[in-house]
Enzyme design. Structure first.
Site, PDB file in Angstrom:
ATOM      1  CE1 TYR A   1      36.055   9.037   0.488  1.00 29.90           C
ATOM      2  CE2 TYR A   1      36.248  11.399   0.082  1.00 29.90           C
ATOM      3  CZ  TYR A   1      36.508  10.091  -0.284  1.00 29.90           C
ATOM      4  OH  TYR A   1      37.240   9.833  -1.433  1.00 29.90           O
TER       5      TYR A   1
ATOM      6  N   PRO B   1      37.854  17.456  -7.818  1.00 22.28           N
ATOM      7  CG  PRO B   1      38.894  18.633  -6.083  1.00 22.28           C
ATOM      8  CD  PRO B   1      38.020  18.815  -7.292  1.00 22.28           C
TER       9      PRO B   1
ATOM     10  CE  LYS C   1      36.554   8.039 -10.559  1.00 21.27           C
ATOM     11  NZ  LYS C   1      36.919   6.623 -10.379  1.00 21.27           N
TER      12      LYS C   1
ATOM     13  CE1 TYR D   1      37.751   5.370  -2.792  1.00 26.10           C
ATOM     14  CE2 TYR D   1      36.833   7.391  -3.681  1.00 26.10           C
ATOM     15  CZ  TYR D   1      37.653   6.747  -2.774  1.00 26.10           C
ATOM     16  OH  TYR D   1      38.360   7.464  -1.854  1.00 26.10           O
TER      17      TYR D   1
END
Ligand code: APR
Length: 403
Positions: free
Chosen positions: A213, A305, A309, A400
């Protein structure tokens, strides 16, 4: 006698008519078949398309448990890879979280969705399941009766119909199930998150042994391994962007900058085989039932997204709905069906809450006004708390991976 009446009177019937052969529809179908409940799956696309459509592939621990519980995890056990590391890259440096040691200590499993869908439909057909490819559900009729029926159209445009005691709408956000809900039957909660991503699939080996990320002043960038040869990347882009306006060279240049490859190592380049723009938005229907019509998966609600999930919520809802339908149709106990909507919505809203938290973690608030600058400081504090606070890291891991 009208066309639809002649279609209705001349059609087939079963206990449960399932619309859509995605993760929701196929898990539901396999579980009903195992329980001896009659069902048919109506899928608009042909088998080739359903088995090759590359979408998600990041399975939560609960999803793996559900699939294992029902003997649907053979392919996943052979081809899936456990994964438990996130790497966050910012202008202040980078940090990694190995969430197999945080929270409940559960990993994800990376297994491309098209392979999971192929496993599920192969198993359903091998067990004698009835799946009609290239059969579009046009509309669900009489959902508020005990004999709802689905008007269909085959690949040659021929009309048909299926009657059931129940209809399960697992046909996604733009499917016939949602379209057939009478006005006012459900409330649709919507949110446009005002963020768009260029979603990319590259024929390149992963460049990190982690989900990456990257938070950069030029926008967010994401790196998710799919297989040893393919990697999914995301690049934050302007809403309304056309994928064609991003050349392969521009994509790799921008990924290199935002992932700070100069500091942390070059990215493996490769051919971009899929490039689409995803507008991050969410919606949730409430309730997830109208009479004899039930909604599951994306038909029940779209989730961005940002926290992977969607497919996991689809599998979770499919198991809850399957068990409730079996209780009703085999054990004459309508209780669980009457609780289906509330049970699923509790999971869906929790996932929506975490998904929005991730959006606010990964993206700068647009603009340079006081509010945007204040939000940016909050976002930086959020990142710093995640980097330093064990309590926050445990909370992150549970949400998460959890569903
Ligand atoms: N008639 C028959 N089939 C239909 C119709 C229709 N009118 N409309 C859509 N379909 C089919 C689609 O072709 C697709 O195969 O319904 C299926 C829906 O599958 P998915 O979109 O995969 O939906 P779902 O099972 O709810 O899983 C959703 O999977 O890809 C992830 O992140 C994604 O959240 C998403 C999750």
């Amino acid at each position: 006698m009208t066309d639809s009446q002649s279609v209705r009177d001349t059609g087939d019937s079963t206990d449960v008519v399932i619309l859509g052969a995605g993760p929701a529809g196929l898990v539901l179908a396999n579980l009903l078949l195992d329980a001896g409940v009659g069902c048919v799956v109506l899928e608009r696309a042909d088998r080739e398309h359903v088995q090759t459509r590359a979408r998600a592939g990041f399975l939560a621990a609960n999803t793996v448990r559900v699939l294992e519980r029902h003997g649907l995890a053979d392919g996943l056990r052979r081809g899936g890879r456990e994964h438990s590391v996130c790497e966050f890259r910012t202008g202040d440096g980078r940090f990694r979280l190995d969430y197999s040691g945080l929270g409940r200590g559960e990993p994800h499993t990376v297994y491309p969705q098209q392979e999971l869908v192929t496993d599920l439909l192969t198993r359903f057909l091998a067990a004698g399941g009835d799946l009609r490819f290239a059969t579009e559900a046009v509309a669900v009729h009489d959902p508020d009766t005990t004999q709802p029926w689905v008007e269909t159209r085959d690949a040659d445009g021929r009309p048909g119909r299926w009657t059931g005691r129940y209809v399960a709408g697992c046909d996604g956000r733009h499917g016939a199930a949602r379209r057939s809900l009478p006005p006012g039957a459900v409330r649709i909660h919507r949110r446009d998150h005002g963020v768009s991503w260029l979603g990319l699939l590259a024929e390149a080996p992963p460049s990190l042994d982690a989900v990456g990320y990257a938070m950069h002043e030029r926008g967010f960038a994401g790196h998710m391994a799919r297989t040893p040869e393919t990697t999914r990347y995301y690049l934050q882009c302007e809403p309304g962007t056309s994928p064609a306006s991003w050349s392969e060279e521009r994509i790799w240049d921008e990924l290199t900058v935002r992932m700070r490859a100069a500091d942390y190592g070059a990215l493996h380049h490769g051919r971009i085989v899929q490039s689409t723009v995803v507008d991050l938005e969410s919606d949730v229907l409430e309730p997830l039932r109208h009479g004899s019509l039930f909604l599951a998966g994306d038909a029940a609600g779209l989730i961005s997204p940002s926290a992977a999930k969607g497919a996991n919520l689809a599998v979770l809802a499919a198991e809850i709905l399957a068990e409730a339908l079996v209780d009703d149709l085999r054990n004459a106990d309508p209780g669980p069906l009457s609780r289906y909507s509330a049970r699923c919505l509790a999971h869906i809203w929790r996932a929506q809450e975490f998904s929005l938290w991730m959006i606010r973690l990964l993206h700068r608030a647009p603009g340079q006004d006081d509010e945007a600058l204040f939000q940016e400081q909050l976002r930086r504090a959020r990142v710093e708390s995640l980097r330093t606070s064990r309590t926050h890291q445990d909370w992150f891991a549970d949400n998460y991976v959890g569903i």
